[in-house]
Write a protein that holds these residues in place. Structure first.
Motif, PDB file in Angstrom:
ATOM      1  N   LEU A  80      27.276  64.472  30.431  1.00 44.29           N
ATOM      2  CA  LEU A  80      25.767  64.154  30.294  1.00 44.29           C
ATOM      3  C   LEU A  80      25.273  63.823  29.085  1.00 44.29           C
ATOM      4  O   LEU A  80      24.588  62.762  29.004  1.00 44.29           O
ATOM      5  CB  LEU A  80      24.897  65.202  31.204  1.00 44.29           C
ATOM      6  CG  LEU A  80      23.677  64.744  31.450  1.00 44.29           C
ATOM      7  CD1 LEU A  80      23.440  63.609  32.515  1.00 44.29           C
ATOM      8  CD2 LEU A  80      22.914  65.927  32.157  1.00 44.29           C
ATOM      9  N   GLN A  81      25.344  64.671  27.971  1.00 41.82           N
ATOM     10  CA  GLN A  81      24.824  64.406  26.563  1.00 41.82           C
ATOM     11  C   GLN A  81      25.377  63.086  26.235  1.00 41.82           C
ATOM     12  O   GLN A  81      24.585  62.204  25.812  1.00 41.82           O
ATOM     13  CB  GLN A  81      25.244  65.469  25.612  1.00 41.82           C
ATOM     14  CG  GLN A  81      24.755  65.212  24.354  1.00 41.82           C
ATOM     15  CD  GLN A  81      24.733  66.297  23.475  1.00 41.82           C
ATOM     16  OE1 GLN A  81      25.475  67.377  23.784  1.00 41.82           O
ATOM     17  NE2 GLN A  81      24.351  66.344  22.339  1.00 41.82           N
ATOM     18  N   ASP A  82      26.656  62.573  26.476  1.00 38.73           N
ATOM     19  CA  ASP A  82      27.051  61.410  25.980  1.00 38.73           C
ATOM     20  C   ASP A  82      26.281  60.268  26.699  1.00 38.73           C
ATOM     21  O   ASP A  82      26.233  59.273  26.231  1.00 38.73           O
ATOM     22  CB  ASP A  82      28.691  61.272  26.197  1.00 38.73           C
ATOM     23  CG  ASP A  82      29.087  59.875  25.562  1.00 38.73           C
ATOM     24  OD1 ASP A  82      29.175  59.716  24.234  1.00 38.73           O
ATOM     25  OD2 ASP A  82      29.659  59.265  26.537  1.00 38.73           O
ATOM     26  N   TYR A  83      26.265  60.477  28.305  1.00 38.39           N
ATOM     27  CA  TYR A  83      25.622  59.434  28.766  1.00 38.39           C
ATOM     28  C   TYR A  83      24.282  59.155  28.472  1.00 38.39           C
ATOM     29  O   TYR A  83      23.728  57.897  28.444  1.00 38.39           O
ATOM     30  CB  TYR A  83      25.557  59.904  30.157  1.00 38.39           C
ATOM     31  CG  TYR A  83      24.667  58.997  31.243  1.00 38.39           C
ATOM     32  CD1 TYR A  83      24.997  57.763  31.763  1.00 38.39           C
ATOM     33  CD2 TYR A  83      23.394  59.604  31.507  1.00 38.39           C
ATOM     34  CE1 TYR A  83      24.374  57.096  32.516  1.00 38.39           C
ATOM     35  CE2 TYR A  83      22.542  58.929  32.422  1.00 38.39           C
ATOM     36  CZ  TYR A  83      23.195  57.535  32.738  1.00 38.39           C
ATOM     37  OH  TYR A  83      22.165  57.061  33.682  1.00 38.39           O
ATOM     38  N   VAL A  84      23.305  60.207  28.227  1.00 38.15           N
ATOM     39  CA  VAL A  84      22.170  59.985  27.708  1.00 38.15           C
ATOM     40  C   VAL A  84      22.091  59.103  26.604  1.00 38.15           C
ATOM     41  O   VAL A  84      21.192  58.497  26.298  1.00 38.15           O
ATOM     42  CB  VAL A  84      21.216  61.503  27.490  1.00 38.15           C
ATOM     43  CG1 VAL A  84      20.219  61.299  26.838  1.00 38.15           C
ATOM     44  CG2 VAL A  84      21.288  61.917  28.836  1.00 38.15           C
ATOM     45  N   ALA A  85      23.210  59.583  25.453  1.00 38.17           N
ATOM     46  CA  ALA A  85      23.083  59.015  24.031  1.00 38.17           C
ATOM     47  C   ALA A  85      23.264  57.526  24.364  1.00 38.17           C
ATOM     48  O   ALA A  85      22.759  56.594  23.658  1.00 38.17           O
ATOM     49  CB  ALA A  85      23.842  59.872  23.054  1.00 38.17           C
ATOM     50  N   ALA A  86      24.099  57.219  25.105  1.00 33.08           N
ATOM     51  CA  ALA A  86      24.532  55.652  25.359  1.00 33.08           C
ATOM     52  C   ALA A  86      23.744  54.911  26.049  1.00 33.08           C
ATOM     53  O   ALA A  86      23.581  53.710  25.934  1.00 33.08           O
ATOM     54  CB  ALA A  86      26.035  55.756  25.840  1.00 33.08           C
ATOM     55  N   ALA A  87      23.282  55.298  27.100  1.00 36.02           N
ATOM     56  CA  ALA A  87      22.318  54.632  27.977  1.00 36.02           C
ATOM     57  C   ALA A  87      20.897  54.861  28.141  1.00 36.02           C
ATOM     58  O   ALA A  87      20.191  54.143  28.108  1.00 36.02           O
ATOM     59  CB  ALA A  87      22.933  54.964  29.498  1.00 36.02           C
ATOM     60  N   ILE A  88      20.286  56.102  28.322  1.00 34.64           N
ATOM     61  CA  ILE A  88      19.090  56.610  28.314  1.00 34.64           C
ATOM     62  C   ILE A  88      18.278  56.408  27.060  1.00 34.64           C
ATOM     63  O   ILE A  88      17.267  55.776  26.900  1.00 34.64           O
ATOM     64  CB  ILE A  88      18.980  57.843  28.923  1.00 34.64           C
ATOM     65  CG1 ILE A  88      19.616  58.082  30.160  1.00 34.64           C
ATOM     66  CG2 ILE A  88      17.529  58.218  29.041  1.00 34.64           C
ATOM     67  CD1 ILE A  88      19.005  57.265  31.198  1.00 34.64           C
ATOM     68  N   ALA A  89      18.698  57.066  26.234  1.00 38.97           N
ATOM     69  CA  ALA A  89      18.114  56.926  24.770  1.00 38.97           C
ATOM     70  C   ALA A  89      17.785  55.622  24.357  1.00 38.97           C
ATOM     71  O   ALA A  89      16.386  55.287  23.813  1.00 38.97           O
ATOM     72  CB  ALA A  89      18.945  57.738  23.716  1.00 38.97           C
ATOM     73  N   PRO A  90      18.654  54.675  24.187  1.00 39.15           N
ATOM     74  CA  PRO A  90      18.259  53.134  23.752  1.00 39.15           C
ATOM     75  C   PRO A  90      17.439  52.676  24.733  1.00 39.15           C
ATOM     76  O   PRO A  90      16.581  51.692  24.162  1.00 39.15           O
ATOM     77  CB  PRO A  90      19.683  52.678  23.550  1.00 39.15           C
ATOM     78  CG  PRO A  90      20.686  53.473  24.545  1.00 39.15           C
ATOM     79  CD  PRO A  90      20.112  54.843  24.358  1.00 39.15           C
ATOM     80  N   THR A  91      17.334  53.029  25.758  1.00 42.94           N
ATOM     81  CA  THR A  91      16.633  52.156  26.847  1.00 42.94           C
ATOM     82  C   THR A  91      15.106  52.791  26.694  1.00 42.94           C
ATOM     83  O   THR A  91      14.141  52.113  26.815  1.00 42.94           O
ATOM     84  CB  THR A  91      17.050  52.424  28.385  1.00 42.94           C
ATOM     85  OG1 THR A  91      18.385  52.196  28.494  1.00 42.94           O
ATOM     86  CG2 THR A  91      16.043  52.003  29.566  1.00 42.94           C
ATOM     87  N   LEU A  92      14.865  54.025  26.373  1.00 44.98           N
ATOM     88  CA  LEU A  92      13.600  54.604  26.203  1.00 44.98           C
ATOM     89  C   LEU A  92      13.029  54.041  24.838  1.00 44.98           C
ATOM     90  O   LEU A  92      11.941  53.844  24.838  1.00 44.98           O
ATOM     91  CB  LEU A  92      13.677  56.114  26.000  1.00 44.98           C
ATOM     92  CG  LEU A  92      14.045  56.736  27.570  1.00 44.98           C
ATOM     93  CD1 LEU A  92      13.613  58.299  27.535  1.00 44.98           C
ATOM     94  CD2 LEU A  92      13.394  56.225  28.583  1.00 44.98           C
ATOM     95  N   ARG A  93      13.728  53.906  23.955  1.00 46.96           N
ATOM     96  CA  ARG A  93      13.390  53.349  22.505  1.00 46.96           C
ATOM     97  C   ARG A  93      12.761  51.808  23.012  1.00 46.96           C
ATOM     98  O   ARG A  93      11.587  51.576  22.430  1.00 46.96           O
ATOM     99  CB  ARG A  93      14.699  53.156  21.834  1.00 46.96           C
ATOM    100  CG  ARG A  93      14.104  52.494  20.220  1.00 46.96           C
ATOM    101  CD  ARG A  93      15.349  52.121  19.722  1.00 46.96           C
ATOM    102  NE  ARG A  93      16.172  50.976  20.474  1.00 46.96           N
ATOM    103  CZ  ARG A  93      17.592  51.021  20.548  1.00 46.96           C
ATOM    104  NH1 ARG A  93      18.323  51.730  19.843  1.00 46.96           N
ATOM    105  NH2 ARG A  93      18.133  49.968  21.410  1.00 46.96           N
ATOM    106  N   ASP A  94      13.682  51.109  23.697  1.00 44.78           N
ATOM    107  CA  ASP A  94      12.943  49.768  23.974  1.00 44.78           C
ATOM    108  C   ASP A  94      12.074  49.709  24.913  1.00 44.78           C
ATOM    109  O   ASP A  94      10.776  49.021  24.541  1.00 44.78           O
ATOM    110  CB  ASP A  94      14.258  48.940  24.724  1.00 44.78           C
ATOM    111  CG  ASP A  94      15.391  48.845  23.716  1.00 44.78           C
ATOM    112  OD1 ASP A  94      15.400  48.810  22.633  1.00 44.78           O
ATOM    113  OD2 ASP A  94      16.434  48.389  24.344  1.00 44.78           O
ATOM    114  N   LEU A  95      11.830  50.686  25.809  1.00 46.18           N
ATOM    115  CA  LEU A  95      10.757  50.840  26.795  1.00 46.18           C
ATOM    116  C   LEU A  95       9.333  51.136  26.210  1.00 46.18           C
ATOM    117  O   LEU A  95       8.382  50.651  26.226  1.00 46.18           O
ATOM    118  CB  LEU A  95      10.976  51.585  27.871  1.00 46.18           C
ATOM    119  CG  LEU A  95      11.863  51.012  28.976  1.00 46.18           C
ATOM    120  CD1 LEU A  95      12.112  52.149  30.035  1.00 46.18           C
ATOM    121  CD2 LEU A  95      11.292  49.917  29.435  1.00 46.18           C
ATOM    122  N   ASN A  96       9.690  52.128  25.339  1.00 42.69           N
ATOM    123  CA  ASN A  96       8.408  52.700  24.342  1.00 42.69           C
ATOM    124  C   ASN A  96       7.959  51.682  23.735  1.00 42.69           C
ATOM    125  O   ASN A  96       6.549  51.852  22.924  1.00 42.69           O
ATOM    126  CB  ASN A  96       8.916  53.998  23.965  1.00 42.69           C
ATOM    127  CG  ASN A  96       8.973  55.111  24.648  1.00 42.69           C
ATOM    128  OD1 ASN A  96       8.344  54.904  25.775  1.00 42.69           O
ATOM    129  ND2 ASN A  96       9.707  56.194  24.592  1.00 42.69           N
TER     130      ASN A  96
END
Length: 204
Positions: A80-96
């Motif tokens: 899960l941590q790898d998935y969050v780093a690869a998919a969720i974190a960059p998306t939140l950066r762009d959305l925010n």
């Protein structure tokens, strides 16, 4: 008025592009799993990989259709941590970045208004406490996405999922915070009547 409408339409298009990029990131990450990793994610084939996508959940939080979303691979949180780093974190950066732009433009200043674009700041936080619910013996290691600029969202996440003093959460409480549709199963017979659904496995 026309200029404001064009600005709103452009914000929607930009948001849609970011969510499509999340979908592609998720597909890329899932496609890179080894056979063993995929087997663990799908509970040895009982689930489909397409049922592990979270892009719709983030969209619902973004549009305030639900206060929070869980990001979790209950069958295998080691990945899960790898998935969050690869998919969720960059998306939140762009959305925010879009949320900050909406704040600067004073778009939808009334946070209760059903309009978009609006200011927002999505946060993805890990559940570190020993938290259990009737259906899930441990939520420790899962992640919750909430909107820091939306009081209802931030308060619910802090009180129910990120509170280190809390050890249990009821299914009814989860239903309120995660906006589960319909009724929550209470018996084994109820559970057998549940029909699992997933998002469409394709986004243009």
């Amino acid at each position: 008025m026309a200029q404001a409408r064009r600005g709103s339409d452009e914000a929607v298009r930009r948001t849609a592009r970011v969510l499509r990029q999340l979908y592609r990131r998720e597909q890329q990450w899932l496609g890179a799993r080894t056979a063993e990793q995929a087997a663990r994610l799908t509970q040895q084939g009982q689930l489909r990989l397409s049922e592990q996508l979270h892009y719709g959940e983030l969209a619902f939080v973004l549009l305030r259709l639900k206060p929070c979303a869980l990001v979790d691979f209950a069958a295998d949180r080691d990945q899960l941590q790898d998935y969050v780093a690869a998919a969720i974190a960059p998306t939140l950066r762009d959305l925010n970045a879009l949320g900050a732009a909406a704040a600067a433009a004073a778009a939808c200043a009334d946070t209760t208004a059903a309009c978009y674009p609006r200011p927002f700041r999505l946060v993805c936080a890990r559940i570190d406490a020993r938290l259990a619910s009737p259906e899930v013996p441990s939520w420790t290691g899962a992640y919750v996405v909430y909107d820091e600029s939306w009081p209802e969202s931030a308060a619910w996440a802090a009180e129910h999922l990120l509170n280190p003093a809390r050890t249990t959460i009821s299914e009814a409480e989860l239903a309120r915070g995660l906006d589960y549709p319909g009724s929550i199963p209470q018996t084994a017979e109820d559970m057998r009547a549940i029909v699992p659904v997933s998002y469409l496995g394709r986004m243009k």
